[in-house]
Motif scaffolding. Structure first.
Motif, PDB file in Angstrom:
ATOM      1  N   UNK A  26       0.843  -1.206  -0.008  1.00 32.48           N
ATOM      2  CA  UNK A  26       0.033   0.137   0.071  1.00 32.48           C
ATOM      3  C   UNK A  26       0.897   1.323   0.049  1.00 32.48           C
ATOM      4  N   UNK A  27       1.137   1.608   1.410  1.00 29.54           N
ATOM      5  CA  UNK A  27       2.097   3.047   1.114  1.00 29.54           C
ATOM      6  C   UNK A  27       3.457   2.283   0.480  1.00 29.54           C
ATOM      7  N   UNK A  28       4.107   3.279  -0.232  1.00 30.20           N
ATOM      8  CA  UNK A  28       5.473   2.937  -0.981  1.00 30.20           C
ATOM      9  C   UNK A  28       5.320   2.211  -2.272  1.00 30.20           C
ATOM     10  N   UNK A  29       4.070   2.093  -2.845  1.00 30.39           N
ATOM     11  CA  UNK A  29       4.080   1.475  -4.248  1.00 30.39           C
ATOM     12  C   UNK A  29       4.594   2.606  -5.316  1.00 30.39           C
ATOM     13  N   UNK A  30       4.594   3.789  -4.735  1.00 30.33           N
ATOM     14  CA  UNK A  30       5.261   4.887  -5.593  1.00 30.33           C
ATOM     15  C   UNK A  30       5.985   5.911  -4.502  1.00 30.33           C
TER      16      UNK A  30
END
Ligand code: CO
Length: 285
Positions: A26-30
Motif C-alpha cells: 500500500x504505502x510505498x508503491x510509488x
C-alpha cells in the motif's frame, strides 16, 4: 473535540520482493504514496509455500527502520554482524538500520500459513548514520487490552489508553514516537483512541471492512487499503456487518527531503551515491 476523518485511500497492489515473496504493497508503491515518516507498508499472507519460501535473501538497508510484525509463521533473521533472531507468530522485530545492515529474512516453514507485515519508517538526518540496532519482541511481551464492547488491542509501540487503562508497548526510544496498535473488533464493534494531534496517522484493515470518522462524517475503508487520516485528536472506528482487524499507525513527521534508491533512504542524492559506493566497497556498515 476534533475527530480525524478519512482523507485519502491507498489501495494495496499485488507485487513481489526479496527472492520472489508475493505480497501486497500500500504505502510505498510509488514514492509519492508515503506518509511522513512512513515510507512503505507490505502485507504478506499466503498458505501456499511457493508464495513465500524464497524469503528475503541477503540485502542491505541504510538510513531508516524496518519493522516486521508476524501474525502467523516463523522467520529467521540473520545479519552480517552475526545477530540472529527468530520471529514467530505474534512477535515483532524493530530494526534500526542506521548507517547500514546486510541481512536476510528466511521462512523456517515449508508449509502452513505465513502472514504478517513489514513497515519502513524513516529516520531524521541526525540518526541516519548511527549504528544499527534491534529490538526483538516476543509475542508474550506485547500487551493486550480488552475493549469494553468486545474486541482487543495489542500494543506494539506507543501508549494505549482505553476505558481508563493505560498500557505502553515494548518498543522504546524511537525519536518519531510511533504508535503501533493491532486492533480486532467484533461485528458492530467500536474503537475510539487519542492520537497526538500533530502526528501523521493511517489505518490498514487486514480483515473485514470498517468505517472511519465521527458519526456525521463516517467513510468506509475496505480491507487491504491504507486509509490516511486528517489531523485531529481522536480516531473513531466502527465495524459494520463484518468483524474487522486493522493496524493503526501514527508518528511524528520528520519534514526533511527524502532521497531513496531501493533499500537506501537518505536526504540527498550525494548521500545515496555514497551509500551505493559504500555497499560496493564493503563499507556500508
Ligand atoms: Co530487510
Amino acid at each position: 473535540m476534533n475527530t480525524r476523518t478519512l482523507q485519502q485511500v491507498i489501495r494495496s497492489i499485488p507485487t513481489s520482493d526479496g527472492g520472489g515473496v508475493k505480497l501486497r504493497r500500500s504505502l510505498g508503491q510509488t514514492q509519492a504514496l508515503r506518509l511522513d515518516p512512513f515510507l512503505m507498508l507490505d502485507e504478506f499472507s499466503s498458505s501456499n509455500a511457493d508464495d513465500y519460501i524464497a524469503g528475503f535473501p541477503d540485502h542491505p538497508h541504510r538510513g531508516f527502520e524496518t519493522v516486521t510484525y508476524m501474525l502467523d509463521g516463523h522467520m529467521l533473521h540473520q545479519d552480517h554482524l552475526g545477530n540472529h533472531g527468530d520471529l514467530r507468530s505474534g512477535g515483532a522485530q524493530w530494526m534500526t538500520a542506521g548507517r547500514g545492515i546486510i541481512h536476510s529474512e528466511m521462512p523456517q516453514q515449508e508449509s502452513g500459513r505465513m502472514r504478517g507485515f513489514q513497515l519502513w519508517i524513516n529516520l531524521p538526518a541526525q540518526e541516519k548514520m548511527k549504528p544499527a540496532s534491534y529490538q526483538d519482541i516476543l509475542p508474550e511481551e506485547i500487551p493486550r487490552l480488552k475493549l469494553p464492547g468486545g474486541g482487543e488491542v495489542k500494543i506494539i509501540a506507543g501508549i494505549a489508553e482505553i476505558d481508563g487503562k493505560t498500557l505502553a508497548g515494548p518498543i522504546q526510544g524511537i525519536s518519531t514516537e510511533p504508535l503501533f496498535l493491532d486492533v480486532r473488533l467484533p461485528v458492530g464493534g467500536h474503537f475510539k483512541h487519542l492520537i497526538i494531534k500533530d502526528h501523521n496517522a493511517f489505518v490498514y484493515p487486514y480483515e473485514g471492512r470498517l468505517e472511519i470518522g465521527p458519526v456525521a462524517n463516517r467513510l468506509p475503508l475496505e480491507a487491504q487499503s491504507a486509509g490516511i487520516l486528517s489531523m485531529g485528536e481522536y480516531l473513531e472506528i466502527q465495524a459494520g456487518d463484518q468483524a474487522t482487524a486493522f493496524l493503526l499507525l501514527a508518528a511524528r513527521p520528520i519534514r526533511e527531503p527524502i532521497a531513496q534508491y531501493g533499500p537506501f533512504v537518505m536526504n540527498t542524492r550525494d548521500e545515496i551515491e555514497q551509500a551505493i559506493a559504500d555497499y560496493k566497497n564493503g563499507q556500508l556498515v
